[in-house]
Design a protein around this motif. Structure first.
Motif, PDB file in Angstrom:
ATOM      1  N   ILE A   8      -4.665 -14.209  -5.705  1.00 57.75           N
ATOM      2  CA  ILE A   8      -3.248 -14.485  -5.445  1.00 57.75           C
ATOM      3  C   ILE A   8      -2.538 -13.191  -5.079  1.00 57.75           C
ATOM      4  N   GLN A   9      -2.844 -12.081  -5.759  1.00 54.27           N
ATOM      5  CA  GLN A   9      -2.197 -10.808  -5.441  1.00 54.27           C
ATOM      6  C   GLN A   9      -2.589 -10.333  -4.053  1.00 54.27           C
ATOM      7  N   ASN A  10      -3.816 -10.542  -3.665  1.00 56.96           N
ATOM      8  CA  ASN A  10      -4.249 -10.151  -2.321  1.00 56.96           C
ATOM      9  C   ASN A  10      -3.567 -11.006  -1.251  1.00 56.96           C
ATOM     10  N   LEU A  11      -3.348 -12.267  -1.548  1.00 59.52           N
ATOM     11  CA  LEU A  11      -2.728 -13.180  -0.578  1.00 59.52           C
ATOM     12  C   LEU A  11      -1.208 -13.259  -0.723  1.00 59.52           C
ATOM     13  N   MET A  12      -0.655 -12.476  -1.617  1.00 55.14           N
ATOM     14  CA  MET A  12       0.786 -12.530  -1.900  1.00 55.14           C
ATOM     15  C   MET A  12       1.638 -12.322  -0.648  1.00 55.14           C
ATOM     16  N   PRO A  13       1.372 -11.385   0.223  1.00 56.53           N
ATOM     17  CA  PRO A  13       2.222 -11.240   1.412  1.00 56.53           C
ATOM     18  C   PRO A  13       2.178 -12.500   2.289  1.00 56.53           C
ATOM     19  N   TYR A  14       0.990 -13.104   2.400  1.00 51.88           N
ATOM     20  CA  TYR A  14       0.884 -14.326   3.209  1.00 51.88           C
ATOM     21  C   TYR A  14       1.633 -15.494   2.552  1.00 51.88           C
ATOM     22  N   ILE A  15       1.519 -15.563   1.242  1.00 57.99           N
ATOM     23  CA  ILE A  15       2.214 -16.622   0.495  1.00 57.99           C
ATOM     24  C   ILE A  15       3.717 -16.466   0.647  1.00 57.99           C
ATOM     25  N   VAL A  16       4.217 -15.246   0.547  1.00 53.46           N
ATOM     26  CA  VAL A  16       5.657 -14.994   0.682  1.00 53.46           C
ATOM     27  C   VAL A  16       6.111 -15.363   2.096  1.00 53.46           C
ATOM     28  N   VAL A  17       5.318 -14.973   3.111  1.00 53.41           N
ATOM     29  CA  VAL A  17       5.678 -15.299   4.489  1.00 53.41           C
ATOM     30  C   VAL A  17       5.668 -16.823   4.681  1.00 53.41           C
ATOM     31  N   ALA A  18       4.662 -17.520   4.126  1.00 52.24           N
ATOM     32  CA  ALA A  18       4.577 -18.979   4.249  1.00 52.24           C
ATOM     33  C   ALA A  18       5.756 -19.638   3.546  1.00 52.24           C
ATOM     34  N   LEU A  19       6.081 -19.160   2.342  1.00 51.29           N
ATOM     35  CA  LEU A  19       7.235 -19.732   1.618  1.00 51.29           C
ATOM     36  C   LEU A  19       8.535 -19.442   2.358  1.00 51.29           C
ATOM     37  N   ALA A  20       8.657 -18.257   2.947  1.00 51.03           N
ATOM     38  CA  ALA A  20       9.855 -17.920   3.721  1.00 51.03           C
ATOM     39  C   ALA A  20       9.954 -18.845   4.941  1.00 51.03           C
ATOM     40  N   ALA A  21       8.810 -19.109   5.591  1.00 50.75           N
ATOM     41  CA  ALA A  21       8.805 -20.009   6.748  1.00 50.75           C
ATOM     42  C   ALA A  21       9.204 -21.415   6.330  1.00 50.75           C
ATOM     43  N   ILE A  22       8.698 -21.855   5.197  1.00 47.20           N
ATOM     44  CA  ILE A  22       9.063 -23.188   4.690  1.00 47.20           C
ATOM     45  C   ILE A  22      10.550 -23.238   4.376  1.00 47.20           C
ATOM     46  N   VAL A  23      11.089 -22.192   3.766  1.00 50.95           N
ATOM     47  CA  VAL A  23      12.527 -22.151   3.447  1.00 50.95           C
ATOM     48  C   VAL A  23      13.341 -22.183   4.741  1.00 50.95           C
ATOM     49  N   ILE A  24      12.909 -21.396   5.733  1.00 55.30           N
ATOM     50  CA  ILE A  24      13.630 -21.378   7.009  1.00 55.30           C
ATOM     51  C   ILE A  24      13.547 -22.765   7.662  1.00 55.30           C
ATOM     52  N   LEU A  25      12.360 -23.393   7.609  1.00 55.45           N
ATOM     53  CA  LEU A  25      12.192 -24.744   8.160  1.00 55.45           C
ATOM     54  C   LEU A  25      13.102 -25.742   7.451  1.00 55.45           C
ATOM     55  N   PHE A  26      13.145 -25.654   6.130  1.00 55.96           N
ATOM     56  CA  PHE A  26      14.058 -26.545   5.376  1.00 55.96           C
ATOM     57  C   PHE A  26      15.517 -26.262   5.716  1.00 55.96           C
ATOM     58  N   PHE A  27      15.865 -24.997   5.899  1.00 56.78           N
ATOM     59  CA  PHE A  27      17.237 -24.630   6.246  1.00 56.78           C
ATOM     60  C   PHE A  27      17.605 -25.235   7.608  1.00 56.78           C
ATOM     61  N   ILE A  28      16.692 -25.124   8.588  1.00 55.22           N
ATOM     62  CA  ILE A  28      16.928 -25.716   9.909  1.00 55.22           C
ATOM     63  C   ILE A  28      17.045 -27.239   9.788  1.00 55.22           C
ATOM     64  N   LEU A  29      16.171 -27.839   8.985  1.00 58.49           N
ATOM     65  CA  LEU A  29      16.216 -29.283   8.772  1.00 58.49           C
ATOM     66  C   LEU A  29      17.533 -29.711   8.146  1.00 58.49           C
ATOM     67  N   ILE A  30      18.035 -28.949   7.199  1.00 57.69           N
ATOM     68  CA  ILE A  30      19.327 -29.251   6.555  1.00 57.69           C
ATOM     69  C   ILE A  30      20.455 -29.167   7.575  1.00 57.69           C
ATOM     70  N   ILE A  31      20.421 -28.156   8.446  1.00 50.89           N
ATOM     71  CA  ILE A  31      21.460 -28.009   9.478  1.00 50.89           C
ATOM     72  C   ILE A  31      21.421 -29.214  10.424  1.00 50.89           C
ATOM     73  N   VAL A  32      20.218 -29.623  10.850  1.00 60.29           N
ATOM     74  CA  VAL A  32      20.092 -30.774  11.747  1.00 60.29           C
ATOM     75  C   VAL A  32      20.594 -32.042  11.057  1.00 60.29           C
ATOM     76  N   LEU A  33      20.246 -32.208   9.787  1.00 63.79           N
ATOM     77  CA  LEU A  33      20.695 -33.397   9.054  1.00 63.79           C
ATOM     78  C   LEU A  33      22.211 -33.421   8.885  1.00 63.79           C
ATOM     79  N   PHE A  34      22.802 -32.265   8.574  1.00 64.08           N
ATOM     80  CA  PHE A  34      24.270 -32.214   8.464  1.00 64.08           C
ATOM     81  C   PHE A  34      24.929 -32.530   9.800  1.00 64.08           C
TER      82      PHE A  34
END
Length: 169
Positions: A8-34
């Motif tokens: 997990i520590q070795n993959l932590m940067p990838y996990i953070v980037v993936a979670l950030a992408a998911i958050v950005i995707l959810f943020f875009i989805l929320i904007i479209v829904l609003f």
């Protein structure tokens, strides 16, 4: 367990980037829904505003009132029709006429009998007898299809024709 933590520590940067992408995707989805919700809300408000700034509930309520009024008027018209139909039973509805030659020495069928009856077969038979020297007209009352007076063959014929006429209401 340490292996999992080290992976997990070795993959932590990838996990953070993936979670950030998911958050950005959810943020875009929320904007479209609003944005979509805003459009639906605009349409809803326009629909609820109705015509001439009346809302839909008032409009439907006014139409329901008009329907109730139309039903009352319709029922009143039906009641009036029933009353008129009942009154019409006493009006002349059945008429029959027969022309005949009352006497052999008269050259044409100038004598006549006319039955005039209402729906209850009440009325009158009018008979006109024509001869060379004079003409006589008389009436015989009819009550429920029967005369208190003797009827001639022609009067019986005209009475039966009138009684058998079918009235269409």
């Amino acid at each position: 367990m340490e292996d999992i933590i080290s992976i997990i520590q070795n993959l932590m940067p990838y996990i953070v980037v993936a979670l950030a992408a998911i958050v950005i995707l959810f943020f875009i989805l929320i904007i479209v829904l609003f944005n979509s919700l805003g459009k639906v809300e605009k349409k809803y408000r326009r629909m609820m505003r109705g015509v001439n700034n009346k809302n839909l509930e008032e409009l439907v309520s006014s139409y329901l009132d008009k329907i109730d009024e139309a039903n009352k008027n319709s029922q009143a018209a039906l009641d009036n029709c029933a009353t008129i139909e009942e009154k019409m039973k006493g009006c002349v509805q059945k008429i029959s006429m027969v022309r005949y030659k009352a006497f052999e020495d008269v050259g044409s069928d100038l004598s006549f009998s006319v039955a005039i009856l209402d729906d209850n077969n009440d009325g009158v038979i009018l008979t006109g007898i024509y001869s060379r020297n004079d003409s006589t007209t008389y009436a015989k009352p009819i009550d429920k299809g029967i005369s208190r007076y003797d009827l001639s063959e022609e009067e019986i014929t005209v009475l039966n024709q009138a009684i058998n006429k079918v009235n269409i209401h």
